[in-house]
Design a protein around this motif. Sequence first.
Motif, PDB file in Angstrom:
ATOM      1  N   GLU A 290      36.432  38.829  35.002  1.00  0.00           N
ATOM      2  CA  GLU A 290      36.557  38.942  36.448  1.00  0.00           C
ATOM      3  C   GLU A 290      35.739  37.838  37.108  1.00  0.00           C
ATOM      4  O   GLU A 290      34.533  38.012  37.340  1.00  0.00           O
TER       5      GLU A 290
ATOM      6  N   VAL B 225      44.198  41.003  41.811  1.00  0.00           N
ATOM      7  CA  VAL B 225      45.550  41.181  41.259  1.00  0.00           C
ATOM      8  C   VAL B 225      46.348  42.005  42.271  1.00  0.00           C
ATOM      9  O   VAL B 225      45.858  43.000  42.801  1.00  0.00           O
TER      10      VAL B 225
ATOM     11  N   GLY C 262      41.200  46.433  41.590  1.00  0.00           N
ATOM     12  CA  GLY C 262      40.341  47.070  42.589  1.00  0.00           C
ATOM     13  C   GLY C 262      41.153  47.471  43.807  1.00  0.00           C
ATOM     14  O   GLY C 262      41.836  48.499  43.816  1.00  0.00           O
ATOM     15  N   GLY C 263      41.119  46.632  44.840  1.00  0.00           N
ATOM     16  CA  GLY C 263      41.759  46.943  46.124  1.00  0.00           C
ATOM     17  C   GLY C 263      43.172  47.485  46.000  1.00  0.00           C
ATOM     18  O   GLY C 263      43.514  48.518  46.610  1.00  0.00           O
TER      19      GLY C 263
ATOM     20  N   ALA D 286      36.826  35.745  42.756  1.00  0.00           N
ATOM     21  CA  ALA D 286      38.177  36.297  42.946  1.00  0.00           C
ATOM     22  C   ALA D 286      38.156  37.787  43.283  1.00  0.00           C
ATOM     23  O   ALA D 286      39.163  38.343  43.696  1.00  0.00           O
ATOM     24  N   ILE D 287      36.987  38.434  43.120  1.00  0.00           N
ATOM     25  CA  ILE D 287      36.940  39.885  43.298  1.00  0.00           C
ATOM     26  C   ILE D 287      36.947  40.233  44.780  1.00  0.00           C
ATOM     27  O   ILE D 287      36.054  39.824  45.524  1.00  0.00           O
ATOM     28  N   GLY D 288      37.970  40.954  45.190  1.00  0.00           N
ATOM     29  CA  GLY D 288      38.055  41.448  46.564  1.00  0.00           C
ATOM     30  C   GLY D 288      38.182  40.343  47.598  1.00  0.00           C
ATOM     31  O   GLY D 288      38.107  40.604  48.800  1.00  0.00           O
TER      32      GLY D 288
ATOM     33  N   LYS E 131      36.226  51.983  42.819  1.00  0.00           N
ATOM     34  CA  LYS E 131      34.912  51.672  43.413  1.00  0.00           C
ATOM     35  C   LYS E 131      34.448  52.858  44.284  1.00  0.00           C
ATOM     36  O   LYS E 131      34.760  53.993  43.956  1.00  0.00           O
TER      37      LYS E 131
ATOM     38  N   HIS F 219      30.031  45.552  35.594  1.00  0.00           N
ATOM     39  CA  HIS F 219      30.801  44.996  36.721  1.00  0.00           C
ATOM     40  C   HIS F 219      29.902  44.078  37.550  1.00  0.00           C
ATOM     41  O   HIS F 219      28.712  44.353  37.707  1.00  0.00           O
TER      42      HIS F 219
HETATM   43  P1  PGA Z   1      39.859  43.451  43.301  1.00  0.00           P
HETATM   44  O1  PGA Z   1      38.688  44.071  42.401  1.00  0.00           O
HETATM   45  O2  PGA Z   1      41.158  43.735  42.588  1.00  0.00           O
HETATM   46  O3  PGA Z   1      39.755  44.171  44.605  1.00  0.00           O
HETATM   47  O4  PGA Z   1      39.583  41.982  43.414  1.00  0.00           O
HETATM   48  C1  PGA Z   1      38.720  43.962  40.999  1.00  0.00           C
HETATM   49  C2  PGA Z   1      37.479  44.587  40.415  1.00  0.00           C
HETATM   50  O5  PGA Z   1      36.390  44.423  40.994  1.00  0.00           O
HETATM   51  O6  PGA Z   1      37.533  45.242  39.369  1.00  0.00           O
END
Ligand code: PGA
Length: 247
Positions: A166, A212, A232-233, A170-172, A9, A94
Motif C-alpha cells: 500500500e 482501488v 478502504g473507501g 495512494a491511500i485514501g 477502518k 497498516h
Molecule cells: P483506500 O484505503 O482504498 O481508501 O485508499 C486502502 C487501505 O488503507 O487499506
Amino acid sequence: MKIVAANWKMNLTRSEGLALTDAIVKGMSSVKDVKVILAVPYPFLAEVGERIKDVRNLHLAAQNCHHEESGAFTGEVSAKMLRSFGAEYVILGHSERRVQFVEKCRTIRVKMEVAIANGLSPIFCFGESEEQRMKGNHWKAVKGQLSLGPNMLTEDEVRKVIVAYEPVWAIGSGLTATADQAEEMHKHVRSVLYSRFRELANEIPILYGGSVKPSNAAELFSQPDINGGLIGGASLVAEDFLAIVKA
Ligand code: PGA
C-alpha cells in the motif's frame, strides 16, 4: 484464487455496518472463485461474523491486535480474543498505525508471531511514503519493511501470511499507482520474499491497496503478481465493493 479484503477502518455505525454486511452477503451469491475478507472494527466482529459464517468464500478479519497475549493493557484487544470471536485474519502494520500510532517494524513483527500462534492469518501492510518515492528510495523502503517483517518469520509461519503493498501516497488520496507501477513493485516484493523463502515466496499472496475503485480494479488485478486488493473507501459502498470483487 484472488483475494479481495475490505478495510472499513473507523467508519459506520452498527446499523450501517450490518446493512453493508447483508448487502455483501447477498452479492456473494454471484461471486465465484474470489476469497473475500471483511476487516471490521472490533465491536462489529461478533455480529458480522454471525451473518457471514455460512457464506462460502467470505471471511472475518480485525484491523489490529496487541502484541502481548493478555494482561494489563487497558483498551487493547488480543489475538486470542479475536480468534474466539471468529476472526480468521488480522490486518497488521497498516500505514495509519505505523504513522499515527508510531508502530515500529519490530512490534509489527511480534504482532504477526502472536497472531499466528493464536490461529490468525496476518495481512501484513507495507509501502513507501510519497517522499521516499520522490527521492527514488521506494525500492529500498519496501525491502526494509519486508526484511524486518515477513522475512523474519519461519517458513511455517509465513505460510499463514498475506502481504499488502500500500503506497502511502495512494491511500485514501484518490491517486492510484498505475497497473505498471504496481506490478513492477509487486515483482520486487516477490523477489525480496524469494531471497528468504525461495519457491515458497510464489505462494504468498501479494495484495495491492491504495484507492482501488471499480474503474481501475480489473486492470490492477490482471497483473501477474497482483493477487488481489485491500480496499478502504470503496469497501464502504456495497455496490462499489462488489464491483471490485467481480473485477
Ligand atoms: P483506500 O484505503 O482504498 O481508501 O485508499 C486502502 C487501505 O488503507 O487499506
